[in-house]
Design an enzyme around this catalytic site. Structure first.
Site, PDB file in Angstrom:
ATOM      1  N   SER A 166      -6.181  -2.366  -0.741  1.00 41.10           N
ATOM      2  CA  SER A 166      -5.935  -2.464   0.704  1.00 41.10           C
ATOM      3  C   SER A 166      -6.927  -3.356   1.431  1.00 41.10           C
ATOM      4  O   SER A 166      -6.687  -3.739   2.575  1.00 41.10           O
ATOM      5  CB  SER A 166      -5.967  -1.063   1.317  1.00 41.10           C
ATOM      6  OG  SER A 166      -4.994  -0.264   0.706  1.00 41.10           O
ATOM      7  N   HIS A 183       4.750   6.433   7.609  1.00 39.61           N
ATOM      8  CA  HIS A 183       3.917   6.389   8.800  1.00 39.61           C
ATOM      9  C   HIS A 183       4.733   6.326  10.077  1.00 39.61           C
ATOM     10  O   HIS A 183       4.176   6.295  11.159  1.00 39.61           O
ATOM     11  CB  HIS A 183       2.993   5.161   8.743  1.00 39.61           C
ATOM     12  CG  HIS A 183       1.918   5.281   7.710  1.00 39.61           C
ATOM     13  ND1 HIS A 183       2.065   4.834   6.408  1.00 39.61           N
ATOM     14  CD2 HIS A 183       0.665   5.820   7.772  1.00 39.61           C
ATOM     15  CE1 HIS A 183       0.969   5.065   5.729  1.00 39.61           C
ATOM     16  NE2 HIS A 183       0.095   5.675   6.528  1.00 39.61           N
ATOM     17  N   CYS A 233      -1.099   1.310   6.082  1.00 37.31           N
ATOM     18  CA  CYS A 233       0.322   1.481   5.744  1.00 37.31           C
ATOM     19  C   CYS A 233       0.782   0.336   4.854  1.00 37.31           C
ATOM     20  O   CYS A 233       0.647  -0.836   5.196  1.00 37.31           O
ATOM     21  CB  CYS A 233       1.164   1.505   7.020  1.00 37.31           C
ATOM     22  SG  CYS A 233       2.922   1.472   6.652  1.00 37.31           S
TER      23      CYS A 233
END
Lengths: 381, 647
Positions: free
Chosen positions: B327, B370, B383
């Protein structure tokens, strides 16, 4: 006419003999020996006690021996010639069986206080016996084959023993010394020409024998010849001695590097620098001037001996004087040729300069004979 | 015998003639000798003189002292210390066995080393000094010196050897030196005669080898007189060596030590970079190793234990380790989408917990989804679906181009070993490397830092610094050479819209400070020190459909090798960015739990220049942090050895 001679036509007797000794030769011998003391001190790094002092003592003894031998009438020595030859021959046989092994060859007898090299004694004994032989032989027979073969036999017998030791250098000196006496005695030129021709043939035979079963020389002797012919083939092995010796000599230049400043000898690049290679140190430290001066000293000794011989109508005395002078000549000529790279390394010392006991004493004894011949020379001309 | 006087006269005349001929021949030969002497000593004298000089004079090299390596404050990292040793000269020893036995009572001798030395001693000439024992204490040497009369031929000696006073902290950066090997010689084209000296030490890895030429210096020479056997007689003259160049690195030794200590129990790497200058102030790789083991010659047992350790102590994770960024890559995807205007700053994407694409299902880490997310929420809560959508719209090649601008896939020219380039996949890359066509589904994997993308902690730190500053910060490791400060080039501004950058920065701020940020637990509460960051968790395995159906297995139940990597990138202070950090804990689990806490500690140390005050932490964590910090095996900060700058 000797410069010391004052109208004495008869052979001097008693103490007056001393006045009639060949003082020039004695003085020159001492001068050469002094060069030796100097160089022996140098190669010992300034330590005179190591080699120079024993050498001085021996030289002093040698001088006494020389004068003592010189005082004895020459006819006594002529009568002794046969005994001397047989004695020397006996000693040579002795080293064959009881000799001490040194430097890869059986060469000396240990007498306790000194080591006697019978081959040294033989050099002089051979000169004596040949001089006596030609003194005895009527002139007419000198060049007859049978009477030539006799002395040749006298020369070759001890030579064979010396070669067997094996000591090539001394063997060559014996043959050359004997040959010179024969030459002086008047043996026909043709014999010498024939011998030279035969010698060339022998050299060819020696080289062709290499590697076969009947090889005439030992391998190390062949190797010495190889490296003599081309030292650069083995600069760190067998050629090392010759190469380093030439470097030392050449680097001396005109005036040399100075007393005890010879780098080649001080740093041990020179082999056997107190014996066979001592001339190299002289030439390195005192240059051309030093080396040439020594050559002149030797030359003067030869000349004074020849002068003494030509004045001497006694055949034995004259031949003996020429023979001893020739022996001296052969010694220093072979030694110098060797260190200059003109001859193979054969292990011949520089007379009176190299450190060595019996060689010096024997040589001084031989010059005693020269003195005796000079003092007791036949003045009737 | 009586002869007639006529014959007598005739014979005397013959002898005289022959005698004179002989004398002539002899004089002739003597002239040859004289001429030969003249030829050698006068004409060829110069030649022979040269040969005599060559015989006697030898040149010996004097090894130079190696350049010292300092940290940014002038604290020594690599120095030369006096190395006490015992030397034996065989010819001076009357009885070797007896002397060795006596020596054994005085000094602890290594038996293997001793045997090797004795063998060498017998092989060499008797006057050559051979080292019997090395690296002795001063006390040992003093003991030998005091007993010198009983130990003829044995002498204490002192030489220089390399020492790394900070030990393992700098093993990966500075590396170590070792004796030059045949392999080194075959590899080097360097004609430096120093390399021919037996056991001469050269750099083997790290700065020591990369800057070898500067550090080594120039050999001095001495002219010595030797005798025929090679024994040194005296020194004729000498030319002193030029010492090696001293180097100052940008690393702060305290921070480096703290980072190493903080990561000590993990297999981890971290890079801290000064955003303003590009100075790398820390490059940690844990676990590390003691470089002096290699200087002395490492034993096979020790070497095996290093190579067989699954945490790979010899591997420099900071520059050599390549990991999927996970991420932490999402800033790139977001920025690329903004740049190419395929997604609006406030535009939202629906996240149902997965995205169907090309007949496959791409999952979000949050299985329930989400809901509606914009860029800020997508980064703050990480997300995945938002970035799938963004990347798909941007296209892989546009994304890859942006990555390169931020330093991913770029090889930075640092003087440390094995700096790697990593992989930023693109259609071109795939065609070149794999010879295959790009599949659109791969763009989705790349969007969240999975798939083929591989980055090193160094690259992630540079990326973060560039995001924080908007400038193309270039990392550097060498601060000054021989006291001369290396010029600092002003970093170029990035070709990126500053409002886009601000959005990303704000989102990163929210990651560690926002109410729902993934790194909220690792926030900094000290005024003006706030940290912005991004967590990352990169999978090292594929989660199968069957596993997913069963419920994804928790990380700590997996074997270590299959657990996720935890990553964190961040910078602080948020308002006035000073330091950026990237940190990876191999198989450490989630980035927020494994990587963000140590990253905060290290960043705080960088900001405060020492172990951070407890007030910088949120009040509910202070008790725990205090204990943790107190227990860290941190070395007190060192004083500078000397001012490394020479005028």
């Amino acid at each position: 006419m000797s410069y010391l001679e004052y109208k004495v036509q008869t052979i001097p007797t008693g103490a007056r003999k001393i006045l009639h000794a060949n003082w020039a030769v004695a003085l020159l011998l001492t001068a050469v020996a002094c060069v030796g003391f100097l160089m022996l001190t140098s190669v010992a790094g300034g330590d005179a006690s190591r080699w120079a002092e024993p050498q001085m003592k021996r030289f002093a003894l040698g001088l006494v021996v020389m004068m003592a031998v010189g005082m004895v009438p020459i006819w006594f020595w002529r009568n002794m010639a046969g005994i001397a030859y047989l004695g020397a021959f006996g000693l040579l046989l002795l080293v064959e069986f009881f000799g001490t092994v040194g430097m890869g060859a059986q060469r000396w007898i240990d007498l306790g206080f000194m080591r006697l090299q019978p081959s040294e004694v033989m050099k002089i004994a051979l000169v004596m016996i040949l001089a006596a032989y030609y003194d005895w032989l009527p002139m007419a027979k000198v060049s007859r084959p049978f009477w030539v073969l006799m002395p040749v036999g006298l020369i070759l017998l001890p030579t064979a023993l010396v070669l067997k030791q094996p000591d090539l250098g001394t063997a060559i000196l014996l043959v050359a010394g004997g040959g010179i006496v024969m030459f002086c005695a008047g043996v026909s030129w043709w014999y010498f020409i024939a011998v030279v021709a035969a010698g060339v043939g022998l050299v060819a035979a020696i080289f062709s024998s290499r590697g076969t079963d009947w090889q005439l020389l030992k391998d190390y002797q062949f190797r010495r010849i190889d490296t003599f012919l081309d030292p650069s083939t083995d600069p760190l092995g067998a050629g090392y001695h010759i190469t380093q010796s030439k470097i030392a000599l050449g680097s001396g230049g005109w005036t040399g590097k100075g007393f005890m400043q010879g780098t080649q000898s001080r740093l041990n690049f020179l082999p056997e620098k107190h014996t066979d290679f001592i001339f190299t140190t002289l030439a390195e430290e005192f240059g051309f001037i030093g080396g040439f001066s020594l050559l002149i000293l030797y030359g003067l000794i030869i000349l004074f001996c020849v002068a003494s011989a030509v004045q001497n109508s006694d055949r034995f005395g004259a031949l003996l004087t020429l023979g001893v002078a020739a022996t001296l000549f052969l010694f220093f000529a072979v030694n110098m040729s060797m260190v200059m790279g003109l001859a193979p390394v054969v292990g011949v010392p520089l007379p009176l300069v190299s450190f060595g006991g019996s060689a010096m004493l024997v040589l001084m004894g031989a010059f005693g004979l020269v003195q005796s011949a000079h003092i007791h020379r036949s003045r009737s001309r | 015998m009586k002869r007639s006087s006529k014959e007598n006269e005739e014979s005397a005349g013959l002898v005289t003639r022959r005698g004179l001929v002989l004398a002539g021949l002899q004089l002739g030969f003597m002239s040859i000798l004289g001429l030969r002497m003249r030829q050698m000593q006068v004409e060829e004298a110069d030649n022979y003189r040269l040969l005599a000089e060559e015989n006697r004079v030898n040149m010996r090299l004097i090894p130079p002292s190696r350049g010292i390596i300092y940290d940014r404050n002038g604290v020594s990292i690599a120095t030369n210390t006096q190395n006490y040793r015992i030397v034996i000269v065989r010819e001076d020893v009357p009885d070797v066995d007896e002397t060795i036995a006596k020596l054994r009572q005085l000094v602890l001798l290594d038996e293997d080393e001793l045997e090797k030395s004795l063998r060498e001693m017998y092989r060499r000439s008797p006057f050559v000094p051979v080292t019997l024992a090395d690296r002795l204490t001063w006390e040992d040497v003093a003991e030998v010196a005091v007993n010198a009369p009983a130990l003829p031929g044995v002498t204490p000696d002192v030489g220089l050897s390399r020492e790394y006073p900070l030990g393992a902290d700098f093993a990966h950066i500075v590396g170590y030196v070792g004796p030059v090997s045949d392999y080194d010689l075959s590899k080097l084209t360097d004609p430096d005669p120093l390399l021919q000296i037996p056991k001469f030490q050269i750099g083997k890895i790290g700065v020591e080898t990369k800057l070898e030429t500067q550090l080594r210096g120039q050999a001095g020479t001495k002219r010595i007189e030797v005798n025929a056997a090679g024994r040194v007689m005296r020194e004729l003259g000498r030319e002193e060596y030029t010492p090696g160049t001293d180097l100052q690195l940008t690393i702060d030794h305290g921070l480096q030590n703290f980072a190493q200590a903080r990561l000590a129990n993990e297999s981890a790497g971290a890079v801290v970079i000064d955003i303003e200058t590009g100075d790398l102030v820390a490059m940690a790789s844990s676990p590390s190793f003691d470089p002096e083991l290699f200087v002395r010659g490492i034993s096979t047992t020790n070497y095996r234990s290093l190579t067989e350790n699954k945490y790979r102590p010899l591997f420099n994770k900071a520059v050599q380790g390549l990991y999927p960024p996970g991420s932490t890559f999402k800033m790139m995807t977001g920025l690329a989408a903004l740049r190419h205007n395929v997604i609006g700053p406030k535009e939202t994407v629906w996240c149902p917990g997965h995205m169907a694409f090309g007949g496959r299902r791409f999952h979000c880490w949050k299985r329930g989804g989400h809901g509606w997310v914009d860029l800020d929420t997508a980064i703050t809560q990480s997300c995945d679906v938002y970035f799938y959508e963004a990347a798909q719209r941007t296209g892989i090649d546009n994304l890859a181009a942006l990555c390169h601008e931020f330093g991913l896939g770029e090889r930075f020219d640092l003087p440390v070993s094995a700096v790697r380039e990593g992989i930023v996949p693109s259609t071109k890359w795939k065609a070149q490397v794999r010879g295959e066509q790009w599949f659109p589904g791969e763009t989705l994997n790349t969007a969240i830092g999975q798939g083929d993308v591989l980055t090193s902690p160094l690259q992630l730190a540079v990326m973060t610094a560039r995001i924080a500053s908007g400038k193309a910060v270039v990392p550097r490791l060498v601060k000054s050479i021989n006291g001369v400060e290396q010029s600092l080039e002003q970093a170029d501004p990035m070709q990126i819209n500053s409002s886009h950058l601000r959005m990303i920065q704000q989102a990163m701020y929210n990651v560690s400070n926002g109410r729902r940020g993934t790194a909220r637990r690792s926030r900094i509460v000290a005024e003006g020190m706030e940290m912005a960051g991004k967590t990352g968790t990169s999978q090292v395995r594929n989660i199968t459909a069957a596993e997913r159906a069963r419920g994804v297995v928790r990380n700590d139940q997996l074997p270590w090798e299959r657990r996720d990597h935890g990553l964190f990138v961040g910078y602080a202070p948020f308002d006035k960015p000073k330091y950026a950090i990237s940190l990876i804990v191999e198989h450490g689990g989630g980035g927020s739990s494994a990587a963000a806490p140590p990253a905060r500690d290290i960043l705080l140390y960088a900001l405060y220049g020492d172990v951070p005050p407890i007030e910088a932490y949120p009040s509910d964590q202070r008790e725990r942090i205090k204990t943790m910090l107190a227990e860290l095996p941190v070395r007190p900060r060192q004083q500078p050895a000397k001012t490394p700058s020479r005028a």
